[in-house]
Design an enzyme around this catalytic site. Structure first.
Site, PDB file in Angstrom:
ATOM      1  N   PRO A   1       0.624  -1.343  -0.536  1.00  0.00           N
ATOM      2  CG  PRO A   1      -0.513  -1.655   1.636  1.00  0.00           C
ATOM      3  CD  PRO A   1       0.152  -2.104   1.125  1.00  0.00           C
ATOM      4  CE1 TYR A   2       5.729   5.086   2.442  1.00  0.00           C
ATOM      5  CE2 TYR A   2       7.054   3.663   1.401  1.00  0.00           C
ATOM      6  CZ  TYR A   2       7.169   4.733   1.593  1.00  0.00           C
ATOM      7  OH  TYR A   2       8.132   6.221   1.467  1.00  0.00           O
ATOM      8  CB  ALA A   3       5.492   1.030  -3.455  1.00  0.00           C
TER       9      ALA A   3
END
Length: 101
Positions: A33-35
């Site tokens: 999700p960060y990417a």
């Protein structure tokens, strides 16, 4: 004056071959999700009527770095009296970018 946004090397996704990424590599499917959030930010940045620059940061270290990153693992092992783990070919070199809040 340009607006500079901090992105991440995470936008490149995962590599099966273990090789290092280069700035001109194609972007793969986001691996977290960060990417995905960084990729979305980059996409939105290209749609605003302003001079926006995106910096994709690699190997960031600092006081609040992620504990699963290599440098944090090295320090944790050395503090515990264990040998530091070796990733990949021991002859390789790496640069680190120190970021302070």
């Amino acid at each position: 004056m340009p607006i500079v946004l901090a992105s991440s090397s995470s936008v490149y996704g995962d590599r099966d071959d273990g090789a290092a990424f280069s700035e001109d590599d194609p972007l793969a499917a986001p691996a977290s999700p960060y990417a995905a959030s960084k990729r979305a930010m980059e996409g939105l940045a290209g749609r605003v009527p302003a001079d926006v620059r995106v910096a994709r940061l690699f190997t960031v270290v600092g006081a609040r770095q992620r504990p699963n990153m290599a440098l944090a693992r090295f320090v944790e092992a050395l503090r515990a009296g264990r040998p530091a783990p070796v990733y990949g070919d021991p002859s390789c070199a790496r640069d680190y970018l120190h970021v302070a809040d």
